[in-house]
Design a protein around this motif. Sequence first.
Motif, PDB file in Angstrom:
ATOM      1  N   TYR A  36       0.825  -1.207   0.000  1.00 44.61           N
ATOM      2  CA  TYR A  36       0.000   0.000   0.000  1.00 44.61           C
ATOM      3  C   TYR A  36       0.859   1.257   0.000  1.00 44.61           C
ATOM      4  CZ  TYR A  36      -4.342  -2.601   0.696  1.00 44.61           C
ATOM      5  OH  TYR A  36      -5.426  -3.438   0.521  1.00 44.61           O
ATOM      6  N   VAL A  37       1.988   1.224   0.719  1.00 39.86           N
ATOM      7  CA  VAL A  37       2.912   2.363   0.697  1.00 39.86           C
ATOM      8  C   VAL A  37       3.417   2.595  -0.714  1.00 39.86           C
ATOM      9  CG1 VAL A  37       5.206   3.136   1.439  1.00 39.86           C
ATOM     10  CG2 VAL A  37       3.608   2.205   3.118  1.00 39.86           C
ATOM     11  N   PHE A  38       3.792   1.525  -1.403  1.00 40.26           N
ATOM     12  CA  PHE A  38       4.247   1.645  -2.790  1.00 40.26           C
ATOM     13  C   PHE A  38       3.135   2.232  -3.669  1.00 40.26           C
ATOM     14  CE2 PHE A  38       8.185  -1.100  -3.699  1.00 40.26           C
ATOM     15  CZ  PHE A  38       8.741  -0.759  -2.480  1.00 40.26           C
ATOM     16  N   THR A  39       1.904   1.776  -3.444  1.00 41.06           N
ATOM     17  CA  THR A  39       0.780   2.221  -4.265  1.00 41.06           C
ATOM     18  C   THR A  39       0.556   3.720  -4.149  1.00 41.06           C
ATOM     19  OG1 THR A  39      -0.291   0.060  -4.037  1.00 41.06           O
ATOM     20  CG2 THR A  39      -1.698   1.917  -4.679  1.00 41.06           C
ATOM     21  N   PHE A  40       0.640   4.235  -2.919  1.00 38.22           N
ATOM     22  CA  PHE A  40       0.366   5.654  -2.695  1.00 38.22           C
ATOM     23  C   PHE A  40       1.592   6.531  -2.927  1.00 38.22           C
ATOM     24  CE2 PHE A  40      -3.135   3.858  -0.077  1.00 38.22           C
ATOM     25  CZ  PHE A  40      -4.192   4.504  -0.698  1.00 38.22           C
ATOM     26  N   ALA A  41       2.760   6.076  -2.462  1.00 36.51           N
ATOM     27  CA  ALA A  41       3.950   6.932  -2.509  1.00 36.51           C
ATOM     28  C   ALA A  41       4.436   7.183  -3.925  1.00 36.51           C
ATOM     29  CB  ALA A  41       5.070   6.312  -1.671  1.00 36.51           C
ATOM     30  N   TRP A 236      -0.124 -10.941 -13.612  1.00 40.42           N
ATOM     31  CA  TRP A 236       1.112 -10.182 -13.832  1.00 40.42           C
ATOM     32  C   TRP A 236       1.152  -9.644 -15.272  1.00 40.42           C
ATOM     33  CZ3 TRP A 236       6.548 -12.933 -13.138  1.00 40.42           C
ATOM     34  CH2 TRP A 236       7.575 -12.013 -13.369  1.00 40.42           C
ATOM     35  N   ILE A 237       0.841 -10.512 -16.234  1.00 39.27           N
ATOM     36  CA  ILE A 237       0.834 -10.091 -17.640  1.00 39.27           C
ATOM     37  C   ILE A 237      -0.263  -9.054 -17.876  1.00 39.27           C
ATOM     38  CG2 ILE A 237       0.520 -10.844 -20.020  1.00 39.27           C
ATOM     39  CD1 ILE A 237       1.595 -13.563 -19.259  1.00 39.27           C
ATOM     40  N   LEU A 238      -1.450  -9.296 -17.333  1.00 44.39           N
ATOM     41  CA  LEU A 238      -2.578  -8.401 -17.561  1.00 44.39           C
ATOM     42  C   LEU A 238      -2.323  -7.012 -16.976  1.00 44.39           C
ATOM     43  CD1 LEU A 238      -5.586 -10.814 -16.883  1.00 44.39           C
ATOM     44  CD2 LEU A 238      -4.606 -10.143 -19.081  1.00 44.39           C
ATOM     45  N   LEU A 239      -1.721  -6.947 -15.804  1.00 43.62           N
ATOM     46  CA  LEU A 239      -1.401  -5.649 -15.208  1.00 43.62           C
ATOM     47  C   LEU A 239      -0.396  -4.888 -16.075  1.00 43.62           C
ATOM     48  CD1 LEU A 239      -1.197  -6.523 -11.411  1.00 43.62           C
ATOM     49  CD2 LEU A 239      -2.791  -4.932 -12.457  1.00 43.62           C
ATOM     50  N   ASN A 240       0.621  -5.590 -16.556  1.00 39.97           N
ATOM     51  CA  ASN A 240       1.595  -4.940 -17.437  1.00 39.97           C
ATOM     52  C   ASN A 240       0.924  -4.382 -18.691  1.00 39.97           C
ATOM     53  OD1 ASN A 240       3.960  -5.176 -15.961  1.00 39.97           O
ATOM     54  ND2 ASN A 240       4.518  -7.149 -16.835  1.00 39.97           N
ATOM     55  N   CYS A 241       0.057  -5.166 -19.286  1.00 41.80           N
ATOM     56  CA  CYS A 241      -0.629  -4.713 -20.500  1.00 41.80           C
ATOM     57  C   CYS A 241      -1.501  -3.491 -20.207  1.00 41.80           C
ATOM     58  CB  CYS A 241      -1.485  -5.840 -21.077  1.00 41.80           C
ATOM     59  SG  CYS A 241      -0.527  -7.220 -21.753  1.00 41.80           S
ATOM     60  N   ALA A 242      -2.129  -3.495 -19.022  1.00 42.37           N
ATOM     61  CA  ALA A 242      -2.969  -2.355 -18.643  1.00 42.37           C
ATOM     62  C   ALA A 242      -2.138  -1.080 -18.516  1.00 42.37           C
ATOM     63  CB  ALA A 242      -3.689  -2.650 -17.329  1.00 42.37           C
ATOM     64  N   PHE A 243      -0.908  -1.205 -18.020  1.00 42.61           N
ATOM     65  CA  PHE A 243      -0.047  -0.027 -17.873  1.00 42.61           C
ATOM     66  C   PHE A 243       0.498   0.445 -19.215  1.00 42.61           C
ATOM     67  CE2 PHE A 243       0.495  -1.709 -13.397  1.00 42.61           C
ATOM     68  CZ  PHE A 243      -0.309  -0.724 -12.842  1.00 42.61           C
ATOM     69  N   VAL A 244       0.700  -0.479 -20.147  1.00 36.38           N
ATOM     70  CA  VAL A 244       1.086  -0.072 -21.505  1.00 36.38           C
ATOM     71  C   VAL A 244      -0.033   0.769 -22.120  1.00 36.38           C
ATOM     72  CG1 VAL A 244       1.590  -0.876 -23.841  1.00 36.38           C
ATOM     73  CG2 VAL A 244       2.604  -2.050 -21.884  1.00 36.38           C
ATOM     74  N   ALA A 245      -1.277   0.280 -21.974  1.00 31.43           N
ATOM     75  CA  ALA A 245      -2.420   1.023 -22.494  1.00 31.43           C
ATOM     76  C   ALA A 245      -2.553   2.381 -21.804  1.00 31.43           C
ATOM     77  CB  ALA A 245      -3.704   0.206 -22.306  1.00 31.43           C
ATOM     78  N   LYS A 246      -2.270   2.420 -20.512  1.00 32.42           N
ATOM     79  CA  LYS A 246      -2.347   3.688 -19.776  1.00 32.42           C
ATOM     80  C   LYS A 246      -1.313   4.682 -20.295  1.00 32.42           C
ATOM     81  CE  LYS A 246      -1.988   5.771 -15.211  1.00 32.42           C
ATOM     82  NZ  LYS A 246      -1.809   5.570 -13.761  1.00 32.42           N
ATOM     83  N   GLN A 247      -0.096   4.213 -20.586  1.00 32.93           N
ATOM     84  CA  GLN A 247       0.919   5.120 -21.121  1.00 32.93           C
ATOM     85  C   GLN A 247       0.439   5.731 -22.435  1.00 32.93           C
ATOM     86  OE1 GLN A 247       4.763   3.997 -23.171  1.00 32.93           O
ATOM     87  NE2 GLN A 247       5.647   4.592 -21.204  1.00 32.93           N
ATOM     88  N   TYR A 248      -0.190   4.918 -23.266  1.00 31.14           N
ATOM     89  CA  TYR A 248      -0.679   5.441 -24.553  1.00 31.14           C
ATOM     90  C   TYR A 248      -1.806   6.449 -24.329  1.00 31.14           C
ATOM     91  CZ  TYR A 248      -2.272   5.648 -29.355  1.00 31.14           C
ATOM     92  OH  TYR A 248      -2.632   6.107 -30.599  1.00 31.14           O
ATOM     93  N   GLN A 308       5.858  -3.118 -10.792  1.00 28.55           N
ATOM     94  CA  GLN A 308       6.167  -1.744 -10.401  1.00 28.55           C
ATOM     95  C   GLN A 308       6.887  -0.975 -11.512  1.00 28.55           C
ATOM     96  OE1 GLN A 308       5.291   0.052  -7.538  1.00 28.55           O
ATOM     97  NE2 GLN A 308       3.958  -1.737  -7.323  1.00 28.55           N
ATOM     98  N   GLN A 309       7.677  -1.666 -12.318  1.00 35.46           N
ATOM     99  CA  GLN A 309       8.417  -0.980 -13.382  1.00 35.46           C
ATOM    100  C   GLN A 309       7.479  -0.462 -14.468  1.00 35.46           C
ATOM    101  OE1 GLN A 309       9.270  -4.205 -12.407  1.00 35.46           O
ATOM    102  NE2 GLN A 309      10.883  -3.549 -11.005  1.00 35.46           N
ATOM    103  N   PHE A 441      13.371  -2.080  -6.279  1.00 33.53           N
ATOM    104  CA  PHE A 441      13.070  -2.901  -5.098  1.00 33.53           C
ATOM    105  C   PHE A 441      13.021  -4.378  -5.465  1.00 33.53           C
ATOM    106  CE2 PHE A 441       9.859  -5.167  -2.597  1.00 33.53           C
ATOM    107  CZ  PHE A 441      10.381  -5.039  -1.315  1.00 33.53           C
ATOM    108  N   TYR A 442      12.420  -4.662  -6.627  1.00 36.43           N
ATOM    109  CA  TYR A 442      12.295  -6.056  -7.076  1.00 36.43           C
ATOM    110  C   TYR A 442      13.653  -6.729  -7.184  1.00 36.43           C
ATOM    111  CZ  TYR A 442      11.598  -9.914 -10.368  1.00 36.43           C
ATOM    112  OH  TYR A 442      11.615 -11.132 -10.983  1.00 36.43           O
TER     113      TYR A 442
END
Length: 591
Positions: A36-41, A236-248, A308-309, A441-442
């Motif tokens: 949660y700290v990682f999520t907010f910070a 793990w794969i789905l979250l990464n794909c969601a962040f790629v879409a978010k960057q776009y 996280q990356q 961190f990973y």
Amino acid sequence: MASKTKQQAVSKAHGYEFFGPPGAAAISFGLPLLIYVFTFACNDISGCPAPSLLHPKSLDLDVLKQEVGWPEDGIRGFASWKATGYTLAYYLFSAILYRILPGTEVEGTELANGGRLKYKFNAFASTMFTLAICAAGTVAQGAEFPLWTYITDNYLQILTANVIIAYALATYVYIASFSVKPGNPQFRQLAAGGVSGNMLYDWFIGRELNPRVTLPLIGEIDIKEWMEIRPGLTGWILLNCAFVAKQYRTFGFVTDSIIFITVVQALYVLDGQFMEPAILTTIDITTDGFGLMLSFGDLVWVPFIYTQQTRYLSVHPQSLGPLGLAAVGALLAAGFAIFRLSNSQKNAFRTNPNDPGVLHLKYLKTKAGTRLLISGWWGVARHINYFGDWLQSWPYCLPTGLAGYTILSAGTLAPGAVRMLDGREVVAGEARGWGAVFTYFYLVYFAVLLIHRDRRDDEKCSRKYGEDWEKYKKIVRWRIVPALLQKPRNECTEYEIAQLEQWEMSNGPLSLLQTAVRSHSQVLISIRSNRKLLGRVKAFDRHCNMILENVKEMWTETPVHNGKKGRPVNKDRFISKMFLRGDSVIIVLLS
């Protein structure tokens, strides 16, 4: 009473791990707080880290809450019924795919009670089916595909839903473990390390070794194997794909760095799922019980910490360029090669020691009847596969560079800033370097994890093999990373030099001759004077001197008549036994 006494004896011999109950409590309730700290910070509102965290002396809690996106309704905003329902639907969907898709039926390793559990493996097909649906949706709707937008818009609530599921699952299997009876026909048994008698510790480490559940219409599911290889890894794969879409959606472009990480991590997951049967020989399956340690690790830690990356890059895009991609790609390839080749060699040896690919390997036979490899990859270092695994973690983190960013309001026009489509600007600023706490961190955590696993395995093997394990450790001296611990040859004892030469004989070019001797295979040897020898190697030394038998010597002569060369004539002769000097050898091939 006898059964209870036996369990207590096993537990006492096994001992506590993770510093016992205090450590179990710290991990069980500390790691969720850390996530949660990682999520907010590190966020998409103010920066990574939030600006107020860079000035702790003047920290204002109300300002910090605004910077990190603290929910308006406080802790209640951490969860939602809708996000929890969708998360449970995702697990149900995965279970349905497990049931309806074809799979391979495999028997597990023999248990202490003499039984073998059966497993159905189709995780790879399930993930590919899921990704095919996501790909179709992305083609149709682009970065606005509802799955991608929902994941990033409700990240906090989805995280909480998985935390709740992990805790509920750990509690369920803990309670169910008390129904395990000796000699049961289902081959249920308790884990050696999970019967300490301390409720918190056993709940954390896991009482039952392989808990299973039968669901209506779905059938029987091995909870531990299923959770470890399916929802978390696919998530793990789905979250990464969601962040790629978010960057776009945020910037209108996608960088090579986030694509690289997403692709290579997807390949890592798919490779593990494709090689799903190999999980049956891991310590997680053969030794550890299923408790909060594994349920939280599988369902929360892996998908949310390991992404996280890409989460960082979705807000602060970085470009690697051709040279950068080549560098991290080469490092990844080296790590993967070590990881895959070493694991494949071990699995091949365990499955069929007479396989020509592993026939040359040397091993130490223990009193327990087990054979421990002391050559090949496993003669280089104990758990050399961990070294390859750790090397693969570097390319996941390096693309984030000297991490850290601050989000500025629209119209700031800061030098070097990257502008979002809504006008806001992202700049490294004073946050530069501090973001590495989140993106690297990973790398640190994974090193600690692998070292800890190595220590746990060492303790387990010491209990199992006793003196044989100590003998093994004298032969294979290095743990995980051989180069850091290797002594110069002039500082080695005679015993160590002998073991080093033995390793070189088993792993270097001479290993081919060793295979030929053991399998009694023919070799084709090219020697000086343009001659070839086809025969069998009876013995050899490290200078490549050989004793051969049943040798056919072959050469070509060109006759000369009246000063003119005639047609070349092939000649040969048979030699029952011969000695061949190593300095005359050019090349040796297995025939």
